[in-house]
Structure formats: structure tokens, C-alpha cells
Design a protein around this motif. Structure first.
Motif, short mmCIF file in Angstrom:
data_model
loop_
_atom_site.label_atom_id
_atom_site.label_comp_id
_atom_site.label_asym_id
_atom_site.label_seq_id
_atom_site.Cartn_x
_atom_site.Cartn_y
_atom_site.Cartn_z
N ASP A 33 -5.68 17.78 5.31
CA ASP A 33 -6.32 18.02 4.03
C ASP A 33 -7.79 17.64 4.08
O ASP A 33 -8.16 16.63 4.68
CB ASP A 33 -5.60 17.22 2.94
N GLU A 34 -8.63 18.46 3.46
CA GLU A 34 -10.07 18.22 3.51
C GLU A 34 -10.45 16.91 2.84
O GLU A 34 -11.49 16.32 3.17
CB GLU A 34 -10.83 19.37 2.89
N ASN A 35 -9.65 16.42 1.90
CA ASN A 35 -9.94 15.13 1.28
C ASN A 35 -9.89 14.01 2.31
O ASN A 35 -10.70 13.08 2.28
CB ASN A 35 -8.96 14.85 0.14
N LEU A 44 -7.22 -2.22 1.55
CA LEU A 44 -8.60 -2.48 1.94
C LEU A 44 -9.06 -1.61 3.11
O LEU A 44 -10.25 -1.58 3.43
CB LEU A 44 -8.77 -3.96 2.33
N TRP A 45 -8.11 -0.92 3.75
CA TRP A 45 -8.48 -0.15 4.94
C TRP A 45 -9.24 1.12 4.53
O TRP A 45 -8.77 1.90 3.71
CB TRP A 45 -7.25 0.21 5.76
N PRO A 46 -10.42 1.36 5.11
CA PRO A 46 -11.29 2.44 4.60
C PRO A 46 -10.97 3.84 5.09
O PRO A 46 -11.37 4.82 4.45
CB PRO A 46 -12.68 2.00 5.08
N LEU A 47 -10.29 3.96 6.23
CA LEU A 47 -10.11 5.28 6.85
C LEU A 47 -8.71 5.81 6.58
O LEU A 47 -7.72 5.07 6.69
CB LEU A 47 -10.32 5.19 8.36
N PRO A 48 -8.59 7.09 6.23
CA PRO A 48 -7.25 7.70 6.16
C PRO A 48 -6.49 7.47 7.46
O PRO A 48 -7.03 7.61 8.55
CB PRO A 48 -7.55 9.18 5.95
N LYS A 49 -5.23 7.10 7.33
CA LYS A 49 -4.43 6.74 8.49
C LYS A 49 -3.68 7.95 9.04
O LYS A 49 -3.52 8.98 8.37
CB LYS A 49 -3.44 5.63 8.10
N TYR A 50 -3.20 7.81 10.27
CA TYR A 50 -2.49 8.91 10.92
C TYR A 50 -1.31 9.38 10.08
O TYR A 50 -1.05 10.58 9.96
CB TYR A 50 -2.01 8.47 12.30
N LYS A 69 -7.49 7.66 -3.46
CA LYS A 69 -7.64 8.76 -4.39
C LYS A 69 -7.28 10.09 -3.73
O LYS A 69 -6.66 10.96 -4.34
CB LYS A 69 -9.07 8.82 -4.92
N ALA A 70 -7.66 10.23 -2.44
CA ALA A 70 -7.33 11.46 -1.71
C ALA A 70 -5.82 11.66 -1.63
O ALA A 70 -5.31 12.76 -1.83
CB ALA A 70 -7.92 11.40 -0.31
N ILE A 71 -5.10 10.57 -1.37
CA ILE A 71 -3.64 10.66 -1.30
C ILE A 71 -3.07 11.14 -2.63
O ILE A 71 -2.20 12.02 -2.69
CB ILE A 71 -3.03 9.30 -0.91
N GLN A 72 -3.58 10.57 -3.72
CA GLN A 72 -3.10 10.94 -5.05
C GLN A 72 -3.38 12.41 -5.35
O GLN A 72 -2.52 13.13 -5.87
CB GLN A 72 -3.77 10.05 -6.10
N GLU A 73 -4.58 12.87 -5.01
CA GLU A 73 -4.94 14.26 -5.30
C GLU A 73 -4.11 15.24 -4.49
O GLU A 73 -3.69 16.29 -4.98
CB GLU A 73 -6.43 14.47 -5.02
N ILE A 74 -3.87 14.89 -3.23
CA ILE A 74 -3.13 15.80 -2.36
C ILE A 74 -1.68 15.91 -2.78
O ILE A 74 -1.10 16.99 -2.85
CB ILE A 74 -3.23 15.33 -0.89
N THR A 75 -1.07 14.78 -3.09
CA THR A 75 0.36 14.78 -3.43
C THR A 75 0.63 15.44 -4.78
O THR A 75 1.75 15.89 -5.04
CB THR A 75 0.91 13.35 -3.44
N SER A 76 -0.39 15.55 -5.63
CA SER A 76 -0.19 16.18 -6.94
C SER A 76 -0.67 17.64 -6.96
O SER A 76 -0.49 18.33 -7.95
CB SER A 76 -0.93 15.39 -8.02
N ALA A 77 -1.28 18.09 -5.85
CA ALA A 77 -1.84 19.45 -5.82
C ALA A 77 -0.75 20.49 -5.58
O ALA A 77 0.29 20.21 -4.99
CB ALA A 77 -2.90 19.55 -4.73
N LYS A 78 -0.99 21.70 -6.06
CA LYS A 78 -0.09 22.83 -5.83
C LYS A 78 -0.68 23.72 -4.74
O LYS A 78 -1.88 23.72 -4.52
CB LYS A 78 0.09 23.64 -7.11
N PRO A 79 0.17 24.48 -4.04
CA PRO A 79 -0.36 25.39 -3.01
C PRO A 79 -1.37 26.36 -3.60
O PRO A 79 -1.24 26.80 -4.75
CB PRO A 79 0.89 26.12 -2.51
N PHE A 80 -2.37 26.67 -2.81
CA PHE A 80 -3.38 27.65 -3.23
C PHE A 80 -2.69 28.99 -3.47
O PHE A 80 -1.91 29.47 -2.65
CB PHE A 80 -4.44 27.78 -2.13
N GLU A 81 -2.97 29.57 -4.62
CA GLU A 81 -2.33 30.85 -4.96
C GLU A 81 -3.14 32.02 -4.41
O GLU A 81 -4.34 32.12 -4.64
CB GLU A 81 -2.17 30.97 -6.47
N THR A 82 -2.47 32.88 -3.69
CA THR A 82 -3.11 34.09 -3.17
C THR A 82 -2.34 35.31 -3.66
O THR A 82 -1.21 35.20 -4.14
CB THR A 82 -3.10 34.09 -1.63
N GLU A 83 -2.97 36.46 -3.53
CA GLU A 83 -2.30 37.69 -3.91
C GLU A 83 -1.16 37.96 -2.94
O GLU A 83 -1.18 37.54 -1.79
CB GLU A 83 -3.28 38.85 -3.90
#
Length: 717
Positions: free
Chosen positions: A228-230, A704-710, A9-23
Motif C-alpha cells: 500500500d502506498e501509505n 513508538l516504532w516509526p517504520l511500517p513493519k514487514y 494511521k496508515a494501517i487504519q486507513e488501509i484496513t477501512s478502505a474499499k477496493p478501487f472501483e473500475t469499469e
């Protein structure tokens, strides 16, 4: 949700996210130091006499009268409140490599229920935190808790903003009720004072008459990783230990050399620009940023500042980096080796010494063989590194930094000095008594008319040297990325003070024998090189031949681990050095050993417990689930990984059992014995468990692997 589903799920969220908008970033002129109550702001808000007094204190360390402190405090409060502050804090730097702060309100209530604001000179000058609740090496017991913070006028106050207000931060020293230094700032100020005193003696002997106060300067190149924090939230090891205790090697890492100075990912670039705007508002001169060698690794480098302010700014930079990264959905990793198999992170501390009248005394100019002041100060550094190399190794010692020192990415754990071709020839000539005019680097001519010719530097750089001269300063390259720069600066300033005192004594004797200035300088430097020239080395510091030559022929020490390095702080030579320069009392130095030894023990034990927990509750269940899924198919294949998975999982749990037994041991006679056991036994058992777990990562089904990989953490941004 199971660990593997969280990862996917983290991979899906990150790849679909847009850069944080700043002023959009504002012009530098508008934002530079706008949140700093420095001399410019003081001049605008203080009377001429009060400003003159505080300026003298800031620039030369003159005593500040209480009446002037009251005036400064009132102006400081008005400035802070105009920016939305209701609180102030003495911010200080305990022996944790982190910062500490306690917020107090400007508010004072009246008997009629109304309130006013108040901030007097006494409140500005002194605060009172608990001295026994911070690492203190037995300087304070629980029942003897009083400690003091005291304003350091040489480092300017500043504002820290949140979404709902601001706090006035006042850089301070931290001491016990009995007067011992409990922080990293007091020793730094003392070391600079000791260096100034010794340098003044040498310069006066050299005929200088107008000598301003000398100060060391610092510019620290900060390396770091962003993930990514996810991903971070799915990795207990990253959250609690700051590094990955498990992770199979990457198929593609940094071997293509395609990341260093490469195009910065858009999301990271947005973070960097936001981060640097915050630094500029705080008067921190961020100068350079770029991709570093490893994927997911970056660097920021500031411009030079006086050592005390630079140390404060470095602490603030690390704090702001983490805060801003979180805002952009990243976790900023400052650990020295967060990922195995790729480069770790350092903090190259560029260090020099100078003043307003003589300039940078480590700048050789165009004729270094004729620059006598430079030769003396450079010689003093050479002597200091040779005599106190083990001390320099001790002040960069930590469980985290042990992972990178000596590896083919960072300088080895043998302290040597690189001077470059030209300077090495000058000092060799001094040693042999036959000085020749050194050659320049010559013109760089590519034979292309559109490319302007330019003068090459007289010597190349050497990235394998832990302590290298780089044109007009020395670069201490072995400092760890998470460490405070104060410890290394204290050691360098103090060893320089000691060497300059030695030089002053020798120089005075030579001059009294009717030698002229040049003859006296070269006589002193010849003796210095004969005794300490073995520390100069311009070759490959990674080579096995150097490791052998350094120890067996040159008498240098190879100190591989923190367990080997920290006991140096207990040697009589180091105790005497700090005592005679007034930087540490024997009691204060002993407290540093105790604190840093305890931090080493606690760091390894936390990692060991995490290895046991993660292997048992995350990795082993994933292996069992995979075996169950294979068994449920009922298929008989000529080749099946089931046997390898079962065997490897069993080996991992056997290592975990041994590790559990090892960390349960508590019968150590000394802290040194405990550190050595952890370094030589426990760390080895953790590596055994990791080897099996990392092999399982290559065998167990990916879903089945539980940990985010390198590959995910380092390449998905």
C-alpha cells in the motif's frame, strides 16, 4: 505528524478502505490492440502499394522508401488524432533499464494566426534528443550533445492515454551524432541479425532451401511486489532505493507454503484485471497471473513474441504496472530483493529461435535424437553458455540482483545448463558415440477413472538451474525483475551466432569429406560435447557440493557480485565476440562497462546514505523515546529491556559512524577498485547497522516504532 503516528494511521486507513472501483472489463475481441497502429490498422488506412512496402519492412527488414514513409506518417497521424492525440513521441531505451520520451506537437502555425497539423515521413523517421544527458560511458561529452532517435518500423506505434488526452508513441533506436549505439534496442537488432546470418549458414548446409528470416523470441515472466502506498510513503528506503534497508524478520513469512498460487486478494485482483485490460489494448499478450511464493508477491507472464517487440513490450509492461498500481493505491516494487528473509523477484526470460519455414528450432519434437536441426541448435546453446557463461552473468549484474543470485530462492551465480533427463541422455550418448532411442515420460495414471490419463513430459524441471531447457525453449532464470530483457537477449543471440558460425565451419568440413548428413552432425556434436559438455548439470544448484565441483572439477566460474562480474565486459574474448558479430564496437562495449559500473557505485552509495539518515533521524530517536518512557515510570523491574535497547542503539550508531567514514573515501585508482570496496566493505557495514536496527525493532514498544513493519506491508492489502 511523527513517524509512528503516520504508520498507525496508515494501517487504519488501509484496513477501512474499499477496493478501487473500475469499469467492468470489456470483451477481449473488442479491446485487443485497439491502441496499436500495427499491420492490421495499416492495411485499413494505406494504399495497397504502401501497405505492401511497409509489411515487407516489418517482416523482413527491407528498406522503406521516403515516399512510403510520408504516406505511413500521414495515416499514422490521422489514426492518432482520431483517438485524441495532439502529440507524438519517439520512445527509446537508454542504458538505464528505463524508457525515455520527448513529446512534440502535431501543430504548425500559419502567418495569419491559424494552425494546421503536420506529420511527415522525416518527422516520423528522425528525432533529436540530447545525447550527453543520458548514460553514455563517455561516448558523448557535455559539449558534444547531439543524439538522434530513429523510428523502428518492426515495433508498432501505440497510444498512451491519460485522463485528458493521448500521445502517439513511436518505438525508436537512440544513437550518437557519431553513430554509436546509446540504447538497448540497436544492439538487440544487431544481435538478431548476426544470429540470423549464422543460422542461415547452418540450415543451408543441412539441405534446407526455403529459409525465412530467423528471429529469436522471448516471453518474460515478471515477478513483483505490491504494498500500500501509505506504507511506502512512510519508508524513505522504499521510495528512493526500492527496497527495505531495515526490517526485522517475520514470525510468519513463506514457510507454510500457503501463498504460492493461493487465492488472490480482491484488491489485487481488481488491480490485475485493470492492468491487463490496459495491456490488451496495447497488444501485449498477458497470459498468466497468480500469487507468487512470498507474501505480497505476484507474477504476470506474457505469451511469446519476437524478441525486439517483446523487449519493447516488457518496458511498457513495467511502466503500465507502476502507473496502474498507483491508481489502485499501491506501490509496485520491481526491486530484486525488497524484503530480507523472503523470496526476491526475478524475470525468467524464456528464449527460443525460429522462423516461418523451419518453425521453432529449439523444439525437439517426439524424436529429438533424430531431429538434426534441433540437436545442432541445442548444441550451439550448450557451447555458448560454456564459453560465455561469465558474459551471461555480467549482463544480469546489478546491485539489486546481487541480493538474490546464489540465495536459496534463485539460481546460483554459476552458469550451467539443465537439459532434462531425456535430452541429457541424448547428448551423453552423442559424446560416447553410442546413441540409443530415448524413453518417453510415460502415462500419468492416478488410478482414478474420472481423471484422464495424460503423457508426462520426458524430463522434470529444475528450479535451481540458471539456464534450463523447458520443453521447446531455454529459460534464463537469473535475470532480475527490474532489468531490461534486452541485455540478456543480446548476449544469448550473440553467443548463439558465434556457436552457429563454429558449427557451420565444422559441418562444412565434415560434409566435404564425403560424410553423410547424419554422420557429419554427430561428429560435430561429439567434438562440441567433449569440449563443452562440462556445463551440463541436472542436480541441485544450491548445494555446496555443486559449488565446489563446478569450480574445482569442471572449470566453471562462480561470480558472486556485480563487482566481480562487470570486468568480464573488458576481457579480450568478449570484445572479440561482439566485434566479429558486429553487435558492439569496442568503444560501445567499453561504454557499457563504464555506465553499469557507475550505476552500481551510485546504487550502493544511495543505500548507504539512506542507512545513515534513517538510523540517525528515525530509528535512534525511537529507541531514545522508549528509554525515556521507561525511565519516566520510576519502576524498578527484575527484567527490563532498557539495557538491551541502550546497548543495541549504541552499536547501531557505531556502525553508522564507520559507514559514514567509509563512503567519504574517494581515493580509488580505478572504478573496479571502487566497486570492490563497496561490495566487500560498505555493504558489510550496512548489514552491521541493519542487524542492530532490526534487533531494536523487536525491543522498542510497537507504538513508538516509526517504520511500517514487514507484517503490515506484506499482509495488509
Amino acid at each position: 505528524m511523527s513517524g509512528n503516528k503516520s504508520r498507525l494511521k496508515a494501517i487504519q486507513e488501509i484496513t477501512s478502505a474499499k477496493p478501487f472501483e473500475t469499469e467492468m472489463t470489456q470483451p477481449l475481441k473488442k479491446i485487443w490492440a485497439c491502441d496499436v497502429f500495427g499491420l492490421h490498422q495499416m492495411e485499413e488506412s494505406l494504399s495497397k502499394s504502401a501497405f505492401k512496402a511497409i509489411k515487407k519492412t516489418v517482416q523482413s527488414g527491407a528498406v522503406l522508401e521516403p515516399s512510403t514513409a510520408d504516406i505511413v506518417a500521414a495515416a499514422m497521424k490521422d489514426w492518432a488524432m482520431s483517438k485524441g492525440a495532439k502529440f507524438f513521441s519517439h520512445i527509446f531505451y537508454p542504458m538505464t533499464n528505463a524508457t525515455a520520451e520527448k513529446h512534440d506537437g502535431f501543430i504548425i502555425t500559419n502567418s495569419d494566426g491559424t494552425c494546421i497539423t503536420e506529420f511527415t515521413g522525416s518527422l516520423l523517421i528522425k528525432g533529436e534528443p540530447d545525447g550527453s544527458s543520458f548514460p553514455n560511458g563517455s561516448l558523448r561529452m557535455t559539449n558534444a550533445a547531439r543524439g538522434y532517435t530513429a523510428w523502428d518500423p518492426t515495433s508498432p506505434p501505440y497510444m498512451m492515454h491519460t485522463a485528458n488526452g493521448a500521445v502517439l508513441m513511436i518505438p525508436s533506436v537512440f544513437m550518437s551524432w557519431t553513430g554509436e549505439a546509446l540504447d538497448k534496442k540497436i544492439p538487440l537488432l544487431r544481435s538478431n541479425s548476426a544470429m540470423d546470418s549464422a543460422a542461415q549458414k547452418v540450415l543451408k548446409l543441412m539441405g534446407e532451401t526455403d529459409i525465412a528470416t530467423l528471429n529469436s523470441s522471448c516471453g518474460a515472466e515478471q515477478e513483483y511486489f505490491l504494498i500500500d502506498e501509505n506504507f511506502a510513503n512512510a519508508r524513505p528506503d522504499l521510495l528512493l532505493a526500492g527496497r527495505t534497508l531495515f526490517g526485522a524478520p517475520l514470525s510468519k513469512g513463506q514457510q507454510f507454503d500457503d501463498h504460492y498460487f493461493g487465492a488472490i486478494p480482491e484488491r489485487v485482483q481488481v488491480f490485475m484485471q485493470d492492468f491487463e485490460d490496459k495491456l490488451y489494448r496495447l497488444g501485449i499478450p498477458a497470459k498468466t497471473h497468480h500469487n507468487e511464493v512470498a507474501p505480497g508477491q505476484f507474477e504476470i507472464a506474457p505469451y511469446f513474441e519476437s524478441a525486439n517487440v517483446a523487449a519493447d513490450h516488457q518496458q511498457l509492461l513495467m511502466t503500465m504496472m507502476k502507473i496502474t498500481a498507483k491508481k489502485h493505491g499501491f506501490l509496485c516494487l520491481l526491486h530484486e530483493k525488497p524484503f530480507a528473509g523472503i523470496n526476491g523477484s526475478g524475470k525468467h526470460v524464456n528464449w527460443s529461435v525460429g522462423n516461418a519455414t523451419q518453425g521453432n528450432l529449439l523444439d525437439p519434437g517426439h524424436t529429438p535424437h533424430e531431429n538434426l536441426n534441433f540437436l545442432l541448435f541445442c548444441g550451439a546453446v550448450i557451447r555458448g553458455v560454456h564459453k560465455f557463461g561469465p558474459l551471461l552473468r555480467a549482463v544480469i549484474a546489478s546491485a539489486a540482483n546481487d541480493h538474490r543470485l546464489g540465495a536459496n530462492e534463485a539460481p546460483p551465480a554459476i552458469l550451467s545448463v539443465y537439459l532434462g533427463t531425456q535430452l541429457e541422455k541424448v547428448f551423453d550418448d552423442i559424446k560416447t558415440g553410442a546413441l540409443h532411442v530415448p524413453t518417453s515420460g510415460g502415462l500419468m495414471d492416478l488410478g482414478l477413472s474420472q481423471i484422464l490419463q495424460f503423457e508426462r513430459d520426458p524430463g522434470d524441471r529444475n528450479r535451481t538451474s540458471p539456464f534450463a531447457f523447458t520443453g521447446n525453449r531455454f529459460e534464463f532464470r537469473a535475470v532480475g525483475s527490474s532489468q531490461s530483457v534486452s541485455g540478456p537477449l543480446v548476449a544469448m543471440n550473440t553467443m548463439l551466432a558465434d556457436s552457429l558460425e563454429w558449427i557451420a565451419g565444422k559441418l562444412e568440413a565434415a560434409l566435404s569429406n564425403n560424410s553423410n548428413e547424419t554422420e557429419a552432425v554427430f561428429a560435430v556434436l561429439k567434438e562440441l560435447m567433449e569440449e563443452h559438455g562440462n556445463v551440463i548439470f541436472g542436480g541441485d544448484g544450491y548445494s555446496p557440493e555443486w559449488h565446489k565441483t563446478a569450480v574445482e572439477e569442471r572449470g566453471l566460474q562462480n561470480i558472486p557480485t556485480t563487482a566481480d562480474a562487470l570486468p568480464v565486459l573488458k576481457t579480450q574474448e568478449v570484445i572479440d565476440l561482439f566485434s566479429r558479430t558486429g553487435v558492439f564496437t569496442p568503444l560501445e562495449l567499453a561504454s557499457r562497462f563504464e555506465v553499469y559500473a557507475e550505476q552500481y557505485v551510485l546504487s550502493i552509495e544511495v543505500e548507504a546514505k539512506l542507512v545513515i539518515e534513517m538510523a540517525t533521524t528515525m530509528i535512534f530517536p525511537a529507541a531514545i523515546s522508549y528509554l525515556s518512557s521507561i525511565a519516566s515510570t520510576g519502576l524498578t523491574l527484575e527484567y527490563s529491556p532498557a539495557g538491551a535497547v541502550a546497548e543495541t542503539a549504541s552499536a547501531m550508531m557505531a556502525s553508522v559512524e564507520q559507514l559514514s567514514e567509509a563512503i567519504a573515501l574517494d581515493h580509488f585508482d580505478t572504478i573496479e577498485e571502487h566497486m570492490n570496496f563497496l561490495a566487500k566493505d560498505v555493504c558489510g557495514l550496512m548489514l552491521d547497522a541493519r542487524a542492530s536496527a532490526d534487533k531494536l525493532e523487536t525491543l522498542v514498544a510497537d507504538d513508538l516504532w516509526p517504520l511500517p513493519k514487514y507484517r503490515e506491508m506484506l499482509f495488509i492489502k
